[in-house]
Design a protein around this motif. Structure first.
Motif, PDB file in Angstrom:
ATOM      1  N   ASN A 106       3.328   4.435  -4.210  1.00 36.54           N
ATOM      2  CA  ASN A 106       3.389   5.662  -5.005  1.00 36.54           C
ATOM      3  C   ASN A 106       4.747   6.337  -4.866  1.00 36.54           C
ATOM      4  O   ASN A 106       5.287   6.892  -5.826  1.00 36.54           O
ATOM      5  N   THR A 132       0.855  -1.202   0.000  1.00 31.10           N
ATOM      6  CA  THR A 132       0.000   0.000   0.000  1.00 31.10           C
ATOM      7  C   THR A 132       0.876   1.231   0.000  1.00 31.10           C
ATOM      8  O   THR A 132       1.806   1.322  -0.768  1.00 31.10           O
ATOM      9  N   GLU A 166      -5.088   8.252  -7.990  1.00 32.05           N
ATOM     10  CA  GLU A 166      -3.799   7.578  -8.154  1.00 32.05           C
ATOM     11  C   GLU A 166      -3.470   7.389  -9.636  1.00 32.05           C
ATOM     12  O   GLU A 166      -2.315   7.544 -10.050  1.00 32.05           O
TER      13      GLU A 166
END
Length: 331
Positions: free
Chosen positions: A150, A146, A180
């Protein structure tokens, strides 16, 4: 001294004696060498085969020495060439030996990673270690990775690493998914969407891949695959899915995400395909459609690239499967 070019002591002595006198009879040379005449003549025959001596054409039984600069130079050149070939063979054998020694054992080609933290850490390592391209298949199932994902993508993209990602359509409905994806597209990542994916997958630089081992509800575990036939198969799977996906693009406002239509042939492409499938040659098709021959060939090549095929037979099958051309009635 001349042993390096194939002369033993007796033959070297015979050549030196012949050079010293310029030319002589077998008996004279036998006396100088203190050898029986048969052995002396045998030595002269050996020198003759090596180009160091010759029988006189003007007087039978008389032997003449070949000029050392010419005769010995030729022998030296031959031996240098043989040495160079031997050195090359030695280098190749050494490289083969090193490659064999460095070849990983079969059990080293695959790693099993278990536990949420370990899977997440290995996944991030995979991305951060990439130098050229990361390819990924993203399903809508829960994952162990998780937050930091990014950040890893940002860091990899800043180093010039390219991303190609295929996502399942249901991912678009997940909370924060569009934000995202907008960020990913803003990093110049290439993203496509498809209805269903066979598995999650990430591949770094075509040398390392990671796939899940466990299903929904089980403790997270993953398989890390190093360069091997299995990795090539996984890369082939990704490329096949990538070709079928629809590209995602940023909307006009720079934040929304939309799906583009699947690329396909235009009207001229369809005419060319139909005529080729009817059995016409490239030249005949070009004449029929009033096109240049190179234009026809270029368009056919483009259709093959679009279809992901390498032969025209495969292109014909693909064209029928995609409905680009109509099947013959009754088939």
């Amino acid at each position: 001294m001349l042993g390096a070019i194939g002369l033993d002591e007796r033959h070297e002595a015979a050549y030196r004696a012949l050079v010293a006198i310029g030319a002589g009879e077998v008996a004279d040379l036998a006396h100088r060498l203190a050898l029986p005449e048969p052995e002396t003549e045998q030595a002269l025959r050996r020198l003759e085969r090596q180009g160091l001596a010759a029988q006189s054409s003007s007087r039978a039984g008389r032997w003449v020495a070949a000029p050392p600069a010419v005769a010995l130079g030729a022998l030296l050149t031959q031996h240098r060439h043989r040495l160079e070939q031997a050195e090359l063979a030695a280098v190749l054998l050494a490289e083969e030996y090193r490659a064999e020694a460095a070849e990983p054992a079969v059990h080293d080609l695959i790693e099993v990673v278990t536990g949420a933290d370990a899977v997440a850490h290995r996944f991030l390592q995979l991305q951060l270690g990439a130098t050229e391209e990361v390819c990924a298949l993203v399903t809508g199932e829960p994952v162990a990775v998780t937050g930091q994902e990014n950040e890893a993508e940002d860091r990899a993209a800043s180093r010039g690493v390219g991303y190609r990602v295929v996502i399942e359509r249901e991912v678009l409905a997940e909370p924060a998914a569009l934000a995202e994806l907008s960020a990913a597209l803003g990093r110049q990542e290439r993203v496509r969407v498809t209805e269903r994916l066979p598995t999650k997958l990430v591949i770094a630089d075509r040398t390392l891949a990671m796939v899940p081992l466990t299903g929904r509800g089980a403790a997270p575990a993953a398989l890390v695959v190093h360069a091997s036939g299995l990795l090539e198969s996984l890369m082939g799977l990704f490329e096949a899915v990538w070709r079928e996906g629809l590209p995602l693009r940023l909307g006009a406002d720079g934040t929304t995400v939309r799906e583009d239509g699947a690329p396909g042939p235009d009207a001229i492409d369809l005419e060319i395909l139909s005529l080729l499938l009817a059995g016409m040659t490239d030249a005949s098709v070009a004449k029929q459609l009033d096109l240049g021959l190179r234009t026809v060939q270029r368009r056919v090549k483009g259709l093959m690239e679009l279809s992901g095929v390498t032969t025209r037979l495969q292109l014909g099958w693909h064209a029928y499967e995609r409905g680009w051309v109509a099947r013959t009635p009754g088939t």
